[in-house]
Design an enzyme around this catalytic site. Structure first.
Site, PDB file in Angstrom:
ATOM      1  N   LYS A 112     -18.911  41.175  73.431  1.00 24.63           N
ATOM      2  CA  LYS A 112     -18.127  41.091  72.189  1.00 24.63           C
ATOM      3  C   LYS A 112     -18.812  41.968  71.110  1.00 24.63           C
ATOM      4  O   LYS A 112     -20.035  41.719  70.831  1.00 24.63           O
ATOM      5  CB  LYS A 112     -17.907  39.686  71.847  1.00 24.63           C
ATOM      6  CG  LYS A 112     -17.334  39.680  70.226  1.00 24.63           C
ATOM      7  CD  LYS A 112     -17.156  38.180  69.966  1.00 24.63           C
ATOM      8  CE  LYS A 112     -16.615  37.937  68.509  1.00 24.63           C
ATOM      9  NZ  LYS A 112     -16.650  36.409  68.376  1.00 24.63           N
ATOM     10  N   ARG A 146     -11.631  36.986  71.082  1.00 20.09           N
ATOM     11  CA  ARG A 146     -10.914  36.915  72.219  1.00 20.09           C
ATOM     12  C   ARG A 146      -9.766  37.965  72.110  1.00 20.09           C
ATOM     13  O   ARG A 146      -9.293  38.411  73.169  1.00 20.09           O
ATOM     14  CB  ARG A 146     -10.387  35.455  72.440  1.00 20.09           C
ATOM     15  CG  ARG A 146      -9.209  35.101  71.340  1.00 20.09           C
ATOM     16  CD  ARG A 146      -9.084  33.679  71.076  1.00 20.09           C
ATOM     17  NE  ARG A 146     -10.047  33.074  70.566  1.00 20.09           N
ATOM     18  CZ  ARG A 146     -10.261  31.597  70.456  1.00 20.09           C
ATOM     19  NH1 ARG A 146      -9.245  30.810  70.799  1.00 20.09           N
ATOM     20  NH2 ARG A 146     -11.295  31.129  69.762  1.00 20.09           N
ATOM     21  N   LYS A 194     -13.864  33.163  56.286  1.00 17.36           N
ATOM     22  CA  LYS A 194     -14.688  32.257  56.605  1.00 17.36           C
ATOM     23  C   LYS A 194     -15.224  31.703  55.184  1.00 17.36           C
ATOM     24  O   LYS A 194     -15.249  32.374  54.309  1.00 17.36           O
ATOM     25  CB  LYS A 194     -15.813  32.739  57.356  1.00 17.36           C
ATOM     26  CG  LYS A 194     -15.573  33.062  58.785  1.00 17.36           C
ATOM     27  CD  LYS A 194     -16.751  33.580  59.516  1.00 17.36           C
ATOM     28  CE  LYS A 194     -16.603  33.621  60.905  1.00 17.36           C
ATOM     29  NZ  LYS A 194     -16.245  32.251  61.682  1.00 17.36           N
TER      30      LYS A 194
HETATM   31  N1  BES Z   1     -17.839  34.516  65.630  1.00 17.16           N
HETATM   32  C1  BES Z   1     -17.093  33.417  65.562  1.00 17.16           C
HETATM   33  C2  BES Z   1     -17.635  32.334  66.325  1.00 17.16           C
HETATM   34  C3  BES Z   1     -19.117  32.003  65.935  1.00 17.16           C
HETATM   35  C4  BES Z   1     -19.281  30.835  65.000  1.00 17.16           C
HETATM   36  C5  BES Z   1     -20.322  32.266  66.307  1.00 17.16           C
HETATM   37  C6  BES Z   1     -20.462  30.350  64.557  1.00 17.16           C
HETATM   38  C7  BES Z   1     -21.437  31.919  65.831  1.00 17.16           C
HETATM   39  C8  BES Z   1     -21.578  30.916  64.996  1.00 17.16           C
HETATM   40  C9  BES Z   1     -15.643  33.614  65.948  1.00 17.16           C
HETATM   41  O1  BES Z   1     -15.019  34.583  65.860  1.00 17.16           O
HETATM   42  C10 BES Z   1     -14.934  32.623  65.288  1.00 17.16           C
HETATM   43  O2  BES Z   1     -14.830  32.347  64.178  1.00 17.16           O
HETATM   44  N2  BES Z   1     -14.166  31.370  66.043  1.00 17.16           N
HETATM   45  C11 BES Z   1     -13.595  30.419  65.333  1.00 17.16           C
HETATM   46  C12 BES Z   1     -12.434  30.097  66.306  1.00 17.16           C
HETATM   47  C13 BES Z   1     -11.305  29.156  65.578  1.00 17.16           C
HETATM   48  C14 BES Z   1     -10.643  29.908  64.612  1.00 17.16           C
HETATM   49  C15 BES Z   1     -10.375  28.897  66.995  1.00 17.16           C
HETATM   50  C16 BES Z   1     -14.393  29.525  65.366  1.00 17.16           C
HETATM   51  O3  BES Z   1     -15.292  28.947  66.024  1.00 17.16           O
HETATM   52  O4  BES Z   1     -14.346  28.712  64.144  1.00 17.16           O
HETATM   53 ZN    ZN Z   2     -16.309  36.426  65.808  1.00 13.98          ZN
HETATM   54 ZN    ZN Z   3     -14.287  34.862  63.969  1.00 16.14          ZN
END
Ligand code: BES
Ligand code: ZN
Ligand code: ZN
Length: 503
Positions: free
Chosen positions: A267, A353, A279
């Site tokens: 990724k 994803r 975020k």
């Molecule tokens: N890059 C993030 C995941 C992440 C979060 C990595 C914290 C490292 C530390 C990913 O793209 C993401 O934001 N995932 C979301 C998914 C959700 C919206 C289903 C998450 O984990 O909140």
């Molecule tokens: Zn991410």
């Molecule tokens: Zn994300």
């Protein structure tokens, strides 16, 4: 750092400093005893007087020890002998190197590599020593205007093994350790760079550079080619950014023409703001690490090439920046992925994803032996497993076992989670073939379930490194994980193919 391997006689080592271990309750390790014998009980006397107890983390630097060739002797506390395991071994090496580096002197001799660690052989100890040493000395100061100057930086380290007949295998372990540590360094350097420098274009340029240095083949697709192919899921993530997306394919072909390749997909979100599903502000800077998977697979291919492993290994990196711009994807937008399956993008922050699924479809063309994707995919993985192990999910138990074993062998561990059909229904969408999120429950598993819909044609495993790729707080920085795990996986596969007698 220059490394050497030697066997025996620590008292006769000519170097600026020889490092020996002392266990708690003042018990000398074997090399420390040899030094003590040559010095006619000098160390035992110091310990008796209470100058050093052997507690983990303790050090005592001695000058001009009688009967010893080295200028100095550094005693390193090892803690309780019965409790001396992998973690304690690594900590002792780190303490030794940190102290040596502060002591002055260009070189040192480490006898700690002779210390027995339960269930681990000398080759493991050598590899780990090299990795820990490089980790301890790693600095990322290229963007500071004033660097921390080290007065007399350590340049050369000699690692000791007990027996002469271990020398050849220890040399091999040293090579492996150096390749792994070099890979980790590359990963860290890429991942620690901020999003304004490490863009998708920057990653593509780095891949070109790696290809030049190591005679690899590289192929980079731009937006137009991705559009022509139909990678609309990946492209949906890139829409909000001014940075053009890139699709990197870096090939190391060390195997025969009919060896199916091992494909590593990483990724490469060079910064993840979340997009329109923005975020929260705290710690958002750490989303520069959202390309850690990409960095790890590029670094692994480099390390594999350096060791000339008899394997075909292909790194595939879909790379984008996830930004909320005027053209950005909206929650509810529906796209058609390269596979033809449609996706309702309910949350633009579940973007990993979306880029991985198109990459996972793309790699079918390589007829892979197996595919492993590596991604900082879910915050849920950090909640489930913390920062100790990476999450592992797979559609093939044999492949999962190999990766778990590689994690244990390299001390870069992973833990398997269930990829059961029962979770698939959480991805149901009223308007498309699937949604891109499955709600709050089992977030790491539903993310893997999403990916599994694009990996039906080959053996596949997924490593969620959201908790392990980088540290936060005062030690903020990339860890270089899972390069050790991936390298051990490749080393084991290389050995298997050698045993099959084909190379
Ligand atoms: N890059 C993030 C995941 C992440 C979060 C990595 C914290 C490292 C530390 C990913 O793209 C993401 O934001 N995932 C979301 C998914 C959700 C919206 C289903 C998450 O984990 O909140
Ligand atoms: Zn991410
Ligand atoms: Zn994300």
């Amino acid at each position: 750092m220059e490394f050497n391997i030697k066997s025996g006689s620590p008292e006769k080592q000519r170097s600026a400093c020889v490092v020996v271990g002392v266990f708690e309750s003042r018990k000398l390790s074997l090399p420390a005893e040899l030094i003590d014998n040559a010095a006619e009980g000098y160390l035992a006397e110091l310990l008796r007087r209470g100058d050093m107890e052997g507690k983990a983390g303790n050090t005592l630097l001695l000058h001009k020890v009688p009967g010893i060739e080295a200028d100095r002797v550094l005693l390193v506390g090892l803690g309780k002998e019965k409790e001396f395991r992998e973690k304690e071994y690594r900590a002792a090496i780190a303490t030794a190197v940190r102290t040596l580096n502060e002591t002055g002197g260009f070189d040192g001799t480490l006898t700690l590599t002779e210390l027995p660690v339960k269930k681990r052989d000398f080759a493991w100890r050598i590899r780990q020593a090299v990795i820990v040493i490089q980790e301890t000395l790693y600095r990322f100061d290229q963007l500071k205007s004033k660097k921390d100057e080290v007065r007399r930086p350590l340049r050369k380290l000699t690692l000791c093994v007990e027996r002469r007949n271990e020398l050849a295998a220890a040399e091999q372990a040293l090579q492996e350790g150096q390749a792994i540590a070099g890979g980790m360094n590359l990963m860290k350097n890429l991942a620690n760079l901020p999003g304004n420098i490490c863009t998708p274009t920057y990653l593509a340029d780095q891949a070109r550079e790696l290809a030049r240095e190591h005679e690899l083949s590289v192929d980079i697709l731009g937006r137009t080619e991705m559009e022509q192919l139909g990678m609309h899921s990946l492209l949906a993530v890139a829409r909000g950014s001014h940075q053009p997306p890139q699709f990197i394919v870096l090939k190391y072909l060390g195997g025969t023409a009919d060896d199916k390749p091992i494909v590593l997909v990483g990724k490469g979100v060079t910064f993840d703001t979340g997009g329109i599903s923005l975020k929260p502000a705290p710690d958002m800077d750490e989303m520069k690490y959202d390309m850690s998977g990409a960095a790890s697979v590029l670094a692994t291919v480099k390390a594999a090439a350096q060791l000339k492993l008899p394997l075909n290994v292909i790194a595939v990196v879909p790379t984008v920046e996830n930004m909320p711009g005027g053209a950005a994807t909206r929650p509810g937008d529906i796209v058609t992925s390269l596979s033809g399956q449609t996706i309702e993008i309910l949350n633009t922050d579940a973007e990993g994803r979306l880029i991985l699924c198109d990459a996972l479809t793309y790699v079918e063309r390589f007829d892979p032996a197996c595919v492993v994707d590596v991604a900082t995919l879910t915050g849920a993985c950090v909640i489930a497993l913390g920062h100790v192990v990476s999450g592992l999910l797979a559609n093939d138990d044999g492949l999962a076992r190999e990766l778990l074993d590689a994690g244990n062998a390299s001390w870069d561990r992973a833990w398997q989670m269930p990829l059961l059909e029962d979770y698939q229904e959480l991805l149901q969408s009223n308007f498309a073939d699937m949604g891109n999120i499955g709600g709050r429950a089992a977030g790491t598993i539903t993310a893997a379930c999403f990916l599994s819909r694009f990996t039906k044609k080959y053996d596949w495993a997924h490593l969620d490194i959201a908790g392990t790729a980088n540290k936060s707080g005062k030690d903020k920085g990339s860890t270089g994980r899972p390069v050790p795990l991936l390298m051990h996986f490749l080393l084991a596969r290389a050995e298997k193919s050698a045993l099959a007698g084909r190379h």
